[in-house]
Scaffold this motif. Sequence first.
Motif, PDB file in Angstrom:
ATOM      1  N   ILE A   7       0.848  -1.197   0.000  1.00  0.00           N
ATOM      2  CA  ILE A   7       0.000   0.000   0.000  1.00  0.00           C
ATOM      3  C   ILE A   7       0.881   1.243   0.000  1.00  0.00           C
ATOM      4  O   ILE A   7       1.677   1.456   0.911  1.00  0.00           O
ATOM      5  CB  ILE A   7      -0.936   0.007   1.224  1.00  0.00           C
ATOM      6  N   GLU A   8       0.717   2.072  -1.033  1.00  0.00           N
ATOM      7  CA  GLU A   8       1.509   3.290  -1.168  1.00  0.00           C
ATOM      8  C   GLU A   8       0.687   4.553  -0.922  1.00  0.00           C
ATOM      9  O   GLU A   8       1.248   5.647  -0.789  1.00  0.00           O
ATOM     10  CB  GLU A   8       2.143   3.350  -2.568  1.00  0.00           C
ATOM     11  N   SER A   9      -0.644   4.440  -0.917  1.00  0.00           N
ATOM     12  CA  SER A   9      -1.495   5.606  -0.673  1.00  0.00           C
ATOM     13  C   SER A   9      -2.760   5.146   0.047  1.00  0.00           C
ATOM     14  O   SER A   9      -3.194   4.001  -0.096  1.00  0.00           O
ATOM     15  CB  SER A   9      -1.837   6.323  -1.974  1.00  0.00           C
ATOM     16  N   TRP A  10      -3.337   6.079   0.805  1.00  0.00           N
ATOM     17  CA  TRP A  10      -4.464   5.740   1.670  1.00  0.00           C
ATOM     18  C   TRP A  10      -5.621   6.708   1.469  1.00  0.00           C
ATOM     19  O   TRP A  10      -5.425   7.919   1.370  1.00  0.00           O
ATOM     20  CB  TRP A  10      -4.040   5.798   3.142  1.00  0.00           C
ATOM     21  N   LEU A  11      -6.825   6.157   1.417  1.00  0.00           N
ATOM     22  CA  LEU A  11      -8.057   6.937   1.474  1.00  0.00           C
ATOM     23  C   LEU A  11      -8.810   6.470   2.707  1.00  0.00           C
ATOM     24  O   LEU A  11      -8.902   5.262   2.964  1.00  0.00           O
ATOM     25  CB  LEU A  11      -8.923   6.724   0.225  1.00  0.00           C
ATOM     26  N   THR A  12      -9.316   7.404   3.482  1.00  0.00           N
ATOM     27  CA  THR A  12     -10.073   7.021   4.669  1.00  0.00           C
ATOM     28  C   THR A  12     -11.323   7.867   4.822  1.00  0.00           C
ATOM     29  O   THR A  12     -11.304   9.073   4.545  1.00  0.00           O
ATOM     30  CB  THR A  12      -9.216   7.121   5.956  1.00  0.00           C
ATOM     31  N   ASP A  13     -12.400   7.230   5.216  1.00  0.00           N
ATOM     32  CA  ASP A  13     -13.614   7.951   5.555  1.00  0.00           C
ATOM     33  C   ASP A  13     -13.347   8.753   6.827  1.00  0.00           C
ATOM     34  O   ASP A  13     -12.383   8.490   7.558  1.00  0.00           O
ATOM     35  CB  ASP A  13     -14.751   6.938   5.770  1.00  0.00           C
ATOM     36  N   MET A  14     -14.192   9.718   7.101  1.00  0.00           N
ATOM     37  CA  MET A  14     -14.003  10.578   8.264  1.00  0.00           C
ATOM     38  C   MET A  14     -14.894  10.141   9.428  1.00  0.00           C
ATOM     39  O   MET A  14     -14.410   9.655  10.446  1.00  0.00           O
ATOM     40  CB  MET A  14     -14.287  12.041   7.895  1.00  0.00           C
ATOM     41  N   ASP A  15     -16.216  10.323   9.292  1.00  0.00           N
ATOM     42  CA  ASP A  15     -17.141   9.974  10.377  1.00  0.00           C
ATOM     43  C   ASP A  15     -17.165   8.458  10.583  1.00  0.00           C
ATOM     44  O   ASP A  15     -17.367   7.696   9.639  1.00  0.00           O
ATOM     45  CB  ASP A  15     -18.549  10.475  10.052  1.00  0.00           C
ATOM     46  N   GLY A  16     -16.970   8.035  11.817  1.00  0.00           N
ATOM     47  CA  GLY A  16     -16.981   6.614  12.136  1.00  0.00           C
ATOM     48  C   GLY A  16     -15.620   5.965  12.039  1.00  0.00           C
ATOM     49  O   GLY A  16     -15.431   4.840  12.517  1.00  0.00           O
ATOM     50  N   VAL A  17     -14.657   6.666  11.431  1.00  0.00           N
ATOM     51  CA  VAL A  17     -13.300   6.131  11.296  1.00  0.00           C
ATOM     52  C   VAL A  17     -12.308   6.985  12.081  1.00  0.00           C
ATOM     53  O   VAL A  17     -11.599   6.494  12.955  1.00  0.00           O
ATOM     54  CB  VAL A  17     -12.879   6.041   9.813  1.00  0.00           C
ATOM     55  N   LEU A  18     -12.267   8.284  11.755  1.00  0.00           N
ATOM     56  CA  LEU A  18     -11.376   9.206  12.472  1.00  0.00           C
ATOM     57  C   LEU A  18     -12.061   9.833  13.674  1.00  0.00           C
ATOM     58  O   LEU A  18     -11.403  10.181  14.660  1.00  0.00           O
ATOM     59  CB  LEU A  18     -10.899  10.313  11.530  1.00  0.00           C
ATOM     60  N   MET A  19     -13.374  10.010  13.572  1.00  0.00           N
ATOM     61  CA  MET A  19     -14.127  10.631  14.657  1.00  0.00           C
ATOM     62  C   MET A  19     -15.508  10.008  14.742  1.00  0.00           C
ATOM     63  O   MET A  19     -15.999   9.420  13.780  1.00  0.00           O
ATOM     64  CB  MET A  19     -14.247  12.145  14.415  1.00  0.00           C
ATOM     65  N   HIS A  20     -16.115  10.127  15.935  1.00  0.00           N
ATOM     66  CA  HIS A  20     -17.458   9.597  16.133  1.00  0.00           C
ATOM     67  C   HIS A  20     -18.231  10.585  16.994  1.00  0.00           C
ATOM     68  O   HIS A  20     -17.861  10.840  18.139  1.00  0.00           O
ATOM     69  CB  HIS A  20     -17.404   8.219  16.803  1.00  0.00           C
ATOM     70  N   GLU A  21     -19.279  11.177  16.385  1.00  0.00           N
ATOM     71  CA  GLU A  21     -20.097  12.185  17.078  1.00  0.00           C
ATOM     72  C   GLU A  21     -19.224  13.292  17.664  1.00  0.00           C
ATOM     73  O   GLU A  21     -19.385  13.716  18.814  1.00  0.00           O
ATOM     74  CB  GLU A  21     -20.959  11.526  18.166  1.00  0.00           C
ATOM     75  N   GLY A  22     -18.267  13.757  16.854  1.00  0.00           N
ATOM     76  CA  GLY A  22     -17.439  14.888  17.236  1.00  0.00           C
ATOM     77  C   GLY A  22     -16.268  14.579  18.138  1.00  0.00           C
ATOM     78  O   GLY A  22     -15.529  15.480  18.540  1.00  0.00           O
ATOM     79  N   ILE A  23     -16.072  13.301  18.457  1.00  0.00           N
ATOM     80  CA  ILE A  23     -14.968  12.900  19.342  1.00  0.00           C
ATOM     81  C   ILE A  23     -13.984  12.054  18.532  1.00  0.00           C
ATOM     82  O   ILE A  23     -14.406  11.140  17.813  1.00  0.00           O
ATOM     83  CB  ILE A  23     -15.499  12.091  20.536  1.00  0.00           C
ATOM     84  N   PRO A  24     -12.679  12.341  18.611  1.00  0.00           N
ATOM     85  CA  PRO A  24     -11.722  11.555  17.833  1.00  0.00           C
ATOM     86  C   PRO A  24     -11.680  10.099  18.292  1.00  0.00           C
ATOM     87  O   PRO A  24     -11.760   9.810  19.488  1.00  0.00           O
ATOM     88  CB  PRO A  24     -10.386  12.260  18.092  1.00  0.00           C
ATOM     89  N   GLY A 193     -10.651  11.058  -6.595  1.00  0.00           N
ATOM     90  CA  GLY A 193      -9.784  11.329  -5.462  1.00  0.00           C
ATOM     91  C   GLY A 193      -8.377  10.783  -5.677  1.00  0.00           C
ATOM     92  O   GLY A 193      -7.381  11.464  -5.393  1.00  0.00           O
ATOM     93  N   LEU A 194      -8.285   9.566  -6.196  1.00  0.00           N
ATOM     94  CA  LEU A 194      -6.972   8.976  -6.481  1.00  0.00           C
ATOM     95  C   LEU A 194      -6.215   9.813  -7.506  1.00  0.00           C
ATOM     96  O   LEU A 194      -5.014  10.065  -7.360  1.00  0.00           O
ATOM     97  CB  LEU A 194      -7.136   7.541  -6.996  1.00  0.00           C
ATOM     98  N   ASN A 195      -6.917  10.273  -8.535  1.00  0.00           N
ATOM     99  CA  ASN A 195      -6.283  11.120  -9.549  1.00  0.00           C
ATOM    100  C   ASN A 195      -5.780  12.426  -8.937  1.00  0.00           C
ATOM    101  O   ASN A 195      -4.732  12.943  -9.326  1.00  0.00           O
ATOM    102  CB  ASN A 195      -7.269  11.425 -10.682  1.00  0.00           C
ATOM    103  N   ALA A 196      -6.539  12.948  -7.977  1.00  0.00           N
ATOM    104  CA  ALA A 196      -6.178  14.226  -7.361  1.00  0.00           C
ATOM    105  C   ALA A 196      -4.851  14.147  -6.606  1.00  0.00           C
ATOM    106  O   ALA A 196      -4.133  15.149  -6.492  1.00  0.00           O
ATOM    107  CB  ALA A 196      -7.288  14.689  -6.415  1.00  0.00           C
ATOM    108  N   ILE A 197      -4.523  12.955  -6.086  1.00  0.00           N
ATOM    109  CA  ILE A 197      -3.266  12.809  -5.337  1.00  0.00           C
ATOM    110  C   ILE A 197      -2.235  11.988  -6.116  1.00  0.00           C
ATOM    111  O   ILE A 197      -1.188  11.615  -5.576  1.00  0.00           O
ATOM    112  CB  ILE A 197      -3.507  12.179  -3.944  1.00  0.00           C
ATOM    113  N   GLY A 198      -2.527  11.703  -7.385  1.00  0.00           N
ATOM    114  CA  GLY A 198      -1.585  10.977  -8.223  1.00  0.00           C
ATOM    115  C   GLY A 198      -1.352   9.548  -7.787  1.00  0.00           C
ATOM    116  O   GLY A 198      -0.242   9.018  -7.914  1.00  0.00           O
ATOM    117  N   ALA A 199      -2.407   8.914  -7.275  1.00  0.00           N
ATOM    118  CA  ALA A 199      -2.291   7.539  -6.767  1.00  0.00           C
ATOM    119  C   ALA A 199      -2.935   6.543  -7.727  1.00  0.00           C
ATOM    120  O   ALA A 199      -3.715   6.914  -8.611  1.00  0.00           O
ATOM    121  CB  ALA A 199      -2.942   7.439  -5.391  1.00  0.00           C
TER     122      ALA A 199
END
Length: 259
Positions: A7-24, A193-199
Amino acid sequence: MAERKPIESWLTDMDGVLMHEGIPVPGADTFIKRLRESGKPFLVLTNNSIYTPRDLHARLARIGLDVPVDNIWTSALATAQFLDDQRPGGTAYVIGEAGLTTALHDIGYVLTDHDPDYVVLGETRTYSFEALTKAIRLINAGARFIATNPDETGPSAEGALPATGSVAALITKATGREPYFVGKPNPLMMRAGLNAIGAHSETSAMIGDRMDTDVLAGLEAGMETFLVLTGLTRSEEIELHPFRPSRVVDSIADLVELI
């Protein structure tokens, strides 16, 4: 199954992955810090079209997650790019917030309720009957129907909120016209999104908390997929789907070692 490339590049969802109901989510700060230090291309994605990337950067910073503006990709940005490719310099009647209207202004679209090329439906906390009626009449008059994302509900501290997919269904019922959904699980959003970061998809991974949007979009875009159990999907629900993620983990903290 053929062995995938590293894996050379990463895409991640935000809500439920990085934060949940405003809490990291524990470990999210370490994951983002490790990504930035590695120099690997990455994007934080959201189907929510309410906020601009600058807004989201500030919201994430307030909870200790330092994600640069250029590393945030929303369904509003993907929708604007799609419309710019399809009909440059067009016109649209928009139901949505600043995230969507700003994205369309930035590509040179004129927002109007007079014979628009498109009706574009996004997320808002104040859907008005008057605006929906206008959208229905414009679609009946020939405007093309676009929606930023198909999510039927969104999270809040008080419980589920009706989201773009539910409101789109109302318009479809009144017009007989189905929208084209740009956001996840449409792989178009992921490829853009992948095109935007050259992935490239064969060396990229998608992290999400939903089987029906995140995992499906990553799968259809040809990426490795990771499902975290810190959001909407419970482990017993995975087998209800006819497809599987590459790997299921408790949280994003379990993926830090892979960077």
